[in-house]
Design an enzyme around this catalytic site. Sequence first.
Site, mmCIF file in Angstrom:
data_model
loop_
_atom_site.group_PDB
_atom_site.id
_atom_site.type_symbol
_atom_site.label_atom_id
_atom_site.label_comp_id
_atom_site.label_asym_id
_atom_site.label_seq_id
_atom_site.Cartn_x
_atom_site.Cartn_y
_atom_site.Cartn_z
ATOM 1 N N ASP A 94 0.861 -1.179 0.000
ATOM 2 C CA ASP A 94 0.000 0.000 0.000
ATOM 3 C C ASP A 94 0.899 1.231 0.000
ATOM 4 O O ASP A 94 2.024 1.195 0.497
ATOM 5 C CB ASP A 94 -0.886 -0.042 1.254
ATOM 6 C CG ASP A 94 -1.948 1.045 1.249
ATOM 7 O OD1 ASP A 94 -2.029 1.787 0.254
ATOM 8 O OD2 ASP A 94 -2.685 1.142 2.234
ATOM 9 N N SER A 95 0.396 2.333 -0.550
ATOM 10 C CA SER A 95 1.232 3.515 -0.748
ATOM 11 C C SER A 95 1.518 4.277 0.536
ATOM 12 O O SER A 95 2.451 5.071 0.602
ATOM 13 C CB SER A 95 0.542 4.470 -1.720
ATOM 14 O OG SER A 95 -0.645 4.981 -1.131
ATOM 15 N N GLY A 96 0.700 4.091 1.552
ATOM 16 C CA GLY A 96 0.817 4.880 2.775
ATOM 17 C C GLY A 96 -0.245 5.948 2.890
ATOM 18 O O GLY A 96 -0.366 6.609 3.933
ATOM 19 N N GLY A 97 -1.041 6.140 1.838
ATOM 20 C CA GLY A 97 -2.070 7.173 1.850
ATOM 21 C C GLY A 97 -3.089 6.993 2.963
ATOM 22 O O GLY A 97 -3.476 7.957 3.632
ATOM 23 N N PHE A 98 -3.509 5.743 3.193
ATOM 24 C CA PHE A 98 -4.510 5.513 4.231
ATOM 25 C C PHE A 98 -3.927 5.754 5.619
ATOM 26 O O PHE A 98 -4.607 6.270 6.509
ATOM 27 C CB PHE A 98 -5.079 4.092 4.143
ATOM 28 C CG PHE A 98 -6.177 3.837 5.130
ATOM 29 C CD1 PHE A 98 -7.454 4.320 4.902
ATOM 30 C CD2 PHE A 98 -5.932 3.136 6.303
ATOM 31 C CE1 PHE A 98 -8.477 4.112 5.831
ATOM 32 C CE2 PHE A 98 -6.942 2.923 7.229
ATOM 33 C CZ PHE A 98 -8.217 3.418 6.986
ATOM 34 N N ASP A 148 -2.272 8.314 -2.599
ATOM 35 C CA ASP A 148 -3.583 8.918 -2.838
ATOM 36 C C ASP A 148 -3.991 9.758 -1.639
ATOM 37 O O ASP A 148 -3.353 9.726 -0.588
ATOM 38 C CB ASP A 148 -4.635 7.843 -3.122
ATOM 39 C CG ASP A 148 -4.843 6.904 -1.932
ATOM 40 O OD1 ASP A 148 -3.847 6.615 -1.253
ATOM 41 O OD2 ASP A 148 -5.976 6.461 -1.707
ATOM 42 N N GLN A 190 -10.562 7.403 -6.128
ATOM 43 C CA GLN A 190 -11.256 8.083 -5.039
ATOM 44 C C GLN A 190 -12.568 8.661 -5.586
ATOM 45 O O GLN A 190 -13.013 8.271 -6.641
ATOM 46 C CB GLN A 190 -10.350 9.141 -4.420
ATOM 47 C CG GLN A 190 -9.165 8.576 -3.651
ATOM 48 C CD GLN A 190 -9.570 7.843 -2.370
ATOM 49 O OE1 GLN A 190 -10.695 7.953 -1.876
ATOM 50 N NE2 GLN A 190 -8.630 7.073 -1.818
ATOM 51 N N GLY A 217 -11.062 4.699 -0.396
ATOM 52 C CA GLY A 217 -12.011 5.603 0.219
ATOM 53 C C GLY A 217 -13.344 5.001 0.589
ATOM 54 O O GLY A 217 -14.304 5.736 0.854
ATOM 55 N N ASP A 267 -8.083 -6.867 0.774
ATOM 56 C CA ASP A 267 -7.205 -6.969 1.946
ATOM 57 C C ASP A 267 -7.953 -6.391 3.128
ATOM 58 O O ASP A 267 -8.812 -5.522 2.964
ATOM 59 C CB ASP A 267 -5.903 -6.199 1.738
ATOM 60 C CG ASP A 267 -6.102 -4.698 1.938
ATOM 61 O OD1 ASP A 267 -5.854 -4.201 3.054
ATOM 62 O OD2 ASP A 267 -6.556 -4.014 0.991
ATOM 63 N N CYS A 305 -14.425 -26.881 9.536
ATOM 64 C CA CYS A 305 -13.111 -26.338 9.147
ATOM 65 C C CYS A 305 -12.027 -27.403 9.275
ATOM 66 O O CYS A 305 -12.006 -28.170 10.247
ATOM 67 C CB CYS A 305 -12.773 -25.145 10.037
ATOM 68 S SG CYS A 305 -11.174 -24.382 9.701
ATOM 69 N N CYS A 307 -8.651 -26.551 9.183
ATOM 70 C CA CYS A 307 -7.377 -25.883 9.436
ATOM 71 C C CYS A 307 -6.595 -26.609 10.532
ATOM 72 O O CYS A 307 -7.132 -27.452 11.257
ATOM 73 C CB CYS A 307 -7.592 -24.414 9.816
ATOM 74 S SG CYS A 307 -8.082 -24.127 11.534
ATOM 75 N N CYS A 310 -8.261 -26.287 14.045
ATOM 76 C CA CYS A 310 -9.488 -27.075 14.240
ATOM 77 C C CYS A 310 -9.203 -28.578 14.243
ATOM 78 O O CYS A 310 -9.960 -29.350 14.841
ATOM 79 C CB CYS A 310 -10.513 -26.717 13.163
ATOM 80 S SG CYS A 310 -11.251 -25.081 13.419
ATOM 81 N N HIS A 336 -6.355 -19.800 12.387
ATOM 82 C CA HIS A 336 -7.731 -20.196 12.049
ATOM 83 C C HIS A 336 -8.445 -19.115 11.243
ATOM 84 O O HIS A 336 -9.058 -19.402 10.200
ATOM 85 C CB HIS A 336 -8.549 -20.496 13.304
ATOM 86 C CG HIS A 336 -10.004 -20.629 12.993
ATOM 87 N ND1 HIS A 336 -10.546 -21.773 12.431
ATOM 88 C CD2 HIS A 336 -11.037 -19.734 13.085
ATOM 89 C CE1 HIS A 336 -11.833 -21.578 12.200
ATOM 90 N NE2 HIS A 336 -12.144 -20.359 12.598
#
Length: 374
Positions: A94-98, A148, A190, A217, A267, A305, A307, A310, A336
């Site tokens: 991620d660019s870091g904008g958030f 962004d 955006q 956004g 994500d 499940c 996994c 479990c 899990h």
Amino acid sequence: MTVSPFRLICRSSKSAARRGEVRTAHGTFQTPIFMPVGTQATVKGVTPENLKELGAQIILGNTYHLFVRPGHQLIKQLGGLHKFMNWDRPILTDSGGFQIFSLSDLAKITEQGAAFKSHLDGSDLFLSPEDAIEVQEALGSDIMMCLDTCIPYPSSRDETIAATELTARWAKRSRVAHQNRDQLLFGIIQGGMYEDLRAQAIEQLVEIGFDGYAIGGLSVGEPVEIMREMTEKTIALMPDDYPKYLMGVGTPEDLVESVYRGVDMFDCVMPTRNARNGMLFTSTGRLVIKNARFRDDHRPIDEACDCYVCRHYSRAYLRHLYMAREILSSQLNTIHNLHYFVSLMAKMRQAIEDDRFEKFRDDFYAIRSNQDRA
């Protein structure tokens, strides 16, 4: 236009759901896909070997956090992010904008970029669109994101216009700064909750030309109905032969509904963060492991499940670990939850291939109606 890394395999005949794959320098991953979040060059609580065992194909790292600590140049000197964290599959950064949006009290956005104070020691830092590309190229991620400008919900139309237009100008600068074309670069759409501004943003980004397009956004506090409506309207306007990524989303219900509307990539920190807080995802809904009724429950978290957790541990043991504040609690809960999210995506991919996605969606909700019986 760039050559798209996306290959369409098949579509649902009754919805916008689609099955594809994305080629990167560290391999091809299958879509629709969920990317576990490894903000600081680690997915909290689990090893890369755990991630491979549970079926993760691509993970996410964060430009802002790695820029602040330990520094992108150090990671580059040590062989890049893949070698640094011992992960040989694709990585998206991620660019870091958030993060800058999240640190709004510490940040000042200008035409040049974002001036902000480190959340660690208060030191003055600056990140321009060009800097964000330089950092990500040093990290060596397979998919980079343009810097962004993210805005909160609600925001006025004037505020949204200003942020959307600045994001477009930054996107153009990011594309110019992009040197290593082995690393894919995605543009971020955006436009807040305004359909016409989203459409304008898409036109601007497509004209610049990126390897994929992301919806930013959303999931910033708006009602879920608005999020899904805006996702559907935006997805329909995005170029169909490129990857479509919905950033920071979300719940299992969000994933199913967004795949239904045509999203390829997701994500979210929810499975890992909730795991550390003792909230577990199951086929019938959410389970809060600290509840007293699990004190002597010999059953696994989810009897549907397969996994590692479990297969080997009871709800009673996992409750004990959580109540005793043992580190193993976070590790097992995280394995899990991530397995649940990754497996949910695999089941959706198979359902689209079999052209039975709508039945899968109906069954998903029907099974969850049994939540209180868990």
